[in-house]
Every structure is written in C-alpha cells, then in structure tokens.
Enzyme design. Structure first.
Site, PDB file in Angstrom:
ATOM      1  N   LEU A  19     -44.442  72.723  -9.634  1.00  0.00           N
ATOM      2  CA  LEU A  19     -43.370  72.101 -10.403  1.00  0.00           C
ATOM      3  C   LEU A  19     -43.354  70.600 -10.093  1.00  0.00           C
ATOM      4  CD1 LEU A  19     -40.534  74.773 -10.005  1.00  0.00           C
ATOM      5  CD2 LEU A  19     -42.490  74.713 -11.577  1.00  0.00           C
ATOM      6  N   ALA A  20     -43.615  69.781 -11.106  1.00  0.00           N
ATOM      7  CA  ALA A  20     -43.775  68.334 -10.895  1.00  0.00           C
ATOM      8  C   ALA A  20     -43.122  67.535 -12.008  1.00  0.00           C
ATOM      9  CB  ALA A  20     -45.257  67.990 -10.799  1.00  0.00           C
ATOM     10  N   ARG A  26     -33.659  59.044  -7.362  1.00  0.00           N
ATOM     11  CA  ARG A  26     -33.300  58.423  -6.091  1.00  0.00           C
ATOM     12  C   ARG A  26     -34.436  57.604  -5.482  1.00  0.00           C
ATOM     13  NH1 ARG A  26     -30.832  63.189  -2.583  1.00  0.00           N
ATOM     14  NH2 ARG A  26     -31.922  64.515  -4.080  1.00  0.00           N
ATOM     15  N   LYS A  33     -41.983  60.390  -9.182  1.00  0.00           N
ATOM     16  CA  LYS A  33     -41.845  60.669  -7.755  1.00  0.00           C
ATOM     17  C   LYS A  33     -43.093  61.299  -7.167  1.00  0.00           C
ATOM     18  CE  LYS A  33     -38.998  63.977  -6.440  1.00  0.00           C
ATOM     19  NZ  LYS A  33     -37.806  64.704  -5.965  1.00  0.00           N
ATOM     20  N   GLU A 165     -27.496  79.551  -3.154  1.00  0.00           N
ATOM     21  CA  GLU A 165     -27.359  78.104  -3.195  1.00  0.00           C
ATOM     22  C   GLU A 165     -26.030  77.703  -2.564  1.00  0.00           C
ATOM     23  OE1 GLU A 165     -29.745  76.101  -4.080  1.00  0.00           O
ATOM     24  OE2 GLU A 165     -31.019  77.791  -4.649  1.00  0.00           O
ATOM     25  N   TYR A 359     -66.930  34.878   6.099  1.00  0.00           N
ATOM     26  CA  TYR A 359     -66.734  35.720   4.905  1.00  0.00           C
ATOM     27  C   TYR A 359     -68.086  35.989   4.271  1.00  0.00           C
ATOM     28  CZ  TYR A 359     -65.868  37.195   0.156  1.00  0.00           C
ATOM     29  OH  TYR A 359     -65.894  37.895  -1.021  1.00  0.00           O
ATOM     30  N   ASN A 379     -69.528  33.424  -3.576  1.00  0.00           N
ATOM     31  CA  ASN A 379     -70.039  34.457  -4.473  1.00  0.00           C
ATOM     32  C   ASN A 379     -69.407  34.448  -5.858  1.00  0.00           C
ATOM     33  OD1 ASN A 379     -67.685  35.250  -2.979  1.00  0.00           O
ATOM     34  ND2 ASN A 379     -67.919  37.331  -3.744  1.00  0.00           N
TER      35      ASN A 379
END
Length: 462
Positions: A19-20, A26, A33, A165, A359, A379
């Site tokens: 589940l995404a 928040r 997220k 819950e 470098y 370069n």
C-alpha cells in the site's frame, strides 16, 4: 505495467500487496512520502526489495492516481509488478481491494506498507510461516513502550481475538501494550472472502484491514500473531520519524560492515548506503560518507571526512583525509590520494599517486604516475567535457593545469606551474610558463612610490 502481473516464477511464492497511495501530508513535501529515502534507497524501494527477498512471486502496488514518479520507481526496482491506482481512500481494506486482480489465484497474501521500510525479509518470511501451518490470518505485532495511537491486538488464553483501533477501543483495551504493526498475512484460501466482508461500522467509517481478524475468529479460523521489535515496526509519517528510521538502518548497515570484516573507527559517524560494498580489512576513519554505487576492495583505508559516490576502489587503495570521489571514479590497486583531492569520471591505475590539493576529472592516469599538489585537469570548456590521458610513470609538477583534450606520454615530466595545452610525448620534459625576469631594486622603488602616494592622500584628508 499490467495489473496483477506475475513477478518471478518461484514455486510456492506468495503475493505481496504494498500500500503506497498515502499523500504524506505531514512530510511537508512535494515528493510522495514513499519516495523519501533511507540510506539512499526510497522507503518503497526498501519494502519492494524485502518482500522479493522473502519469496514474493507476485507483486502489486496500490498507488495514488497519476503518480508517474512512483510508477517509475516500481518499474525500476520490481519490473513487471502490478500498479493499481486507488482513487478513493476509504481505509486499508479498501486499499487492498484496489488490487483485487492480484488476490485471484489462491496464493497466500502479505499486505505491506510503503511507509514501513524497516521490516526485513526474514520478518516477512516469519509472518507468512503460520499460514503454512494452517492459520487463516497472521498479524505482525510488537510490545509498544507507549501504545498511544496504535491499534491493540486483543488476545485471550494465547488466542488472537481482534485488533481494535484506538478510537474504537474501550478504556480497558487501551491498556493493552501489544500493538498492531499494520502488516498482515492472509491465507490464499480465505483472503478474498474475508476482505470482501469487511464493513465500515466504526468511528471513522472506514474499511479496516484489521477487521479481517475478528471475521476469521468468528468463522472459527486460526489467527496467529508474529512478534517483531518495535524499532523494526516503526512507520514514517514525518521528517522526525524519517530521521529515526535512518538512524535504525544506519546502525544495521554499520553492524553488518563490521561483522563482514571492516573496521569502523567511530561507527556512529559513518554514513553508508544500502548498496555499499566493503572488502575485508578495510579501515574507515570517522566522518566518512558513502553515497550510492561504492565498492571498496580489501585492505583499503578511507581516512576521515572523505565522501564517496559511484566509485570503485581496488585492493590496497589509501585515500584521504578530505577526499571526494564521484561519478565513475576508479582507483587501481595501491592508489594513494591525499588530503583535498577530488576525482570524477577518472581511472587511476595501480600505484598512481595524487597526494594533495588536486582535481582529476574525465581522465585516465597510468600506473605509477605522480600528480603534484595543485594540479587540475581543465576538462570542461563551457559546452563539452574533454579527457586527459596521463601515461605510466609520468610526473606532473605542482600547480600544473592540463587543458583537455591533452595527452601526457609515459614517463614524461611536466614542470611545476605549467599550463599544458598540447600533447607531451613519452619521456619528454614540458615546461609551459612565462619566463622569470628579475629587476634589481624594483621592489624598493615600488614600495617607496606606494608610501609616497599614501602620504599624499593622508595629507589631503587633513
């Protein structure tokens, strides 16, 4: 990607539904997220990797409609996985049924969450194990130090009765510390039937996946509980929790590195990526950062405050302190890089040295070559990148600029302070700097003139 497509062909594998689809309000972010990263892998990536390692033969991911960025991440990490949009958010059971096609076929099902990234492959396998022993449902649970906000796993005489819950729990039920981690395994025989019977008679009027437990118990079916440590079960809802999860996964990676034969002098200061590979007898000093794509051979030393990304070090390389490797850096056996050296898209062959303040970008440095302090490869011309070739055993004097494209032959010597714009043949000496001229007494003359001018200005002010 076809909905519900098979992922792999492992006999006896299970279906993983991830589940995404959460917006992650928040997180205060424009990025979904589940695409926020831990140890340089997205949270969703951690979940997809773990369920595949646990033996998932079919993957289905429930996503927010229109999130092409999430779909791309799924395709990258789990090609062929089913992608199922969830247009409405009516609870976790409703979300699982968005992937109804993946529930067909009678496979066992594990429901995972894209924002619970620390569950290991071993834990997913343990969660499924009770189904093989006849359980219809297995729930993942942990003893919470503070269970406030979690659903409670209610048991009696060792039997799971229900998951309540918090909003729907009684005062007595809220004293229970055994808390629901959210993840659940359902027998392929019973999964679809249980899910379709879940209602929304609760405070939030949502279809809770956890109600499958009470339905299974009511049918006389066996429900198992699988324990997990609280830190593994932690979900991520905001940036604070993201940092806590990062600390957890870094601790895992550091421990694995040490048990694998690497010495981390101050482990708590070293940042690793999930794909970091460290050989035997590697020594890592404090405050080093390993970005994605780093492979370190045996007996290498990474000194303090070095940063590596997309780099490969062969056996015996010794770098730092304050070295930066990035974008295709390859160091051969025994290469030495000293303080404040940066390497990008360059290969240094065995025994080459750049001891400080250098470098090297878009370059190839031959075995045994020595690069003096302050040397740079020029370069980039503002439009294109160009390569520099430095032959075996060449010596580049300090403070030289090599203007690419240019080739320095094997055994060649470049005088300090040179600006090299043309190829240097093998074993040649190249000096490219203005001729020095000394003018006797000129320094005194200039100082006297400057003092006189200052005195005139001061007099004018007064």
């Amino acid at each position: 990607m076809a909905a519900g497509a098979d992922h792999g062909a492992e006999t006896g594998g299970f279906t993983a539904i991830v589940l995404a689809a959460g917006k992650g309000t928040r997180m205060r972010s424009d990025r979904p997220k589940v695409l926020h990263a831990l140890a340089n892998r997205s949270m969703l990536g951690h979940v997809l990797t773990a369920v595949q390692e646990a033996g998932a033969s079919r993957l289905a991911v429930v996503v927010e409609p229109g999130r092409e960025d999430v779909a791309r991440e799924i395709e990258r990490l789990a090609p062929g996985a089913g992608v199922h949009p969830q247009a409405e958010r009516l609870g976790t059971a409703h979300a699982v049924l968005a992937a109804r096609a993946a529930l067909e076929g009678g496979r066992d099902v594990i429901v995972a969450f894209g924002d619970t990234p620390l569950i290991t492959a071993e834990t997913y396998a343990r969660l499924r194990a009770p189904l093989r022993e006849g359980a219809a449902v297995a729930v993942l649970a942990f003893e919470a130090a503070d269970p406030t906000g979690y659903g409670r796993v209610l048991t009696e005489a060792g039997r799971v009765l229900a998951i309540r819950e918090e909003k729907d729990a009684s005062e007595e039920e809220r004293t229970v510390r055994l808390s629901n981690a959210g993840l659940m395994a359902l027998s392929g025989t019973h999964a679809l039937g249980l899910l379709e019977r879940i209602g929304n008679d609760n405070a939030n009027r949502e279809y809770y996946l956890t109600d499958a437990v009470a339905l299974a118990v009511g049918d006389g079916l066996s429900v198992a509980v699988v324990a997990v440590a609280e830190d593994e079960a932690q979900g991520v809802n905001d940036r604070v929790q993201l940092s806590i999860a990062e600390a957890t996964i870094q601790a895992r990676l550091r421990r694995a590195a040490q048990l694998g034969g690497a010495t981390l002098v101050a482990p708590e200061t070293v940042y690793l990526s999930v794909d970091t590979v460290l050989g035997r007898d590697v020594v890592i000093e404090p405050h080093c950062v390993f970005g994605p794509g780093v492979v370190v051979g045996d007996r290498c030393v990474i000194r303090a405050f070095s940063h590596l990304h997309d780099a490969r070090l062969m056996d015996g390389a010794d770098i730092g302190p304050h070295v930066r490797l990035r974008g295709g850096a390859v160091l051969g056996e025994g290469v030495h890089l000293g303080n404040f050296v940066e390497i990008k898209n360059a290969t240094l062959h065995a025994g080459a040295k750049a001891s400080h303040l250098t470098y090297l970008g878009d370059a190839e440095v031959g075995a045994g070559a020595n690069i003096g302090a302050g040397t740079i490869t020029c370069n980039y011309d503002g439009v294109s990148k160009h390569r520099t070739q430095i032959g075996e055993g060449a010596f580049i004097g300090s403070n030289s600029a090599l203007v690419a494209p240019v080739s320095i032959g094997a055994g060649a010597l470049v005088g300090a302070g040179s600006v090299i714009t043309r190829d240097v043949p093998a074993d040649a000496l190249a000096v490219a700097r203005g001729r020095q001229a000394n003018r006797d007494g000129m320094a005194r003359t200039l100082r006297d003139a400057l003092k006189a001018a200052k005195a005139a200005r001061d007099a004018k002010k007064n």
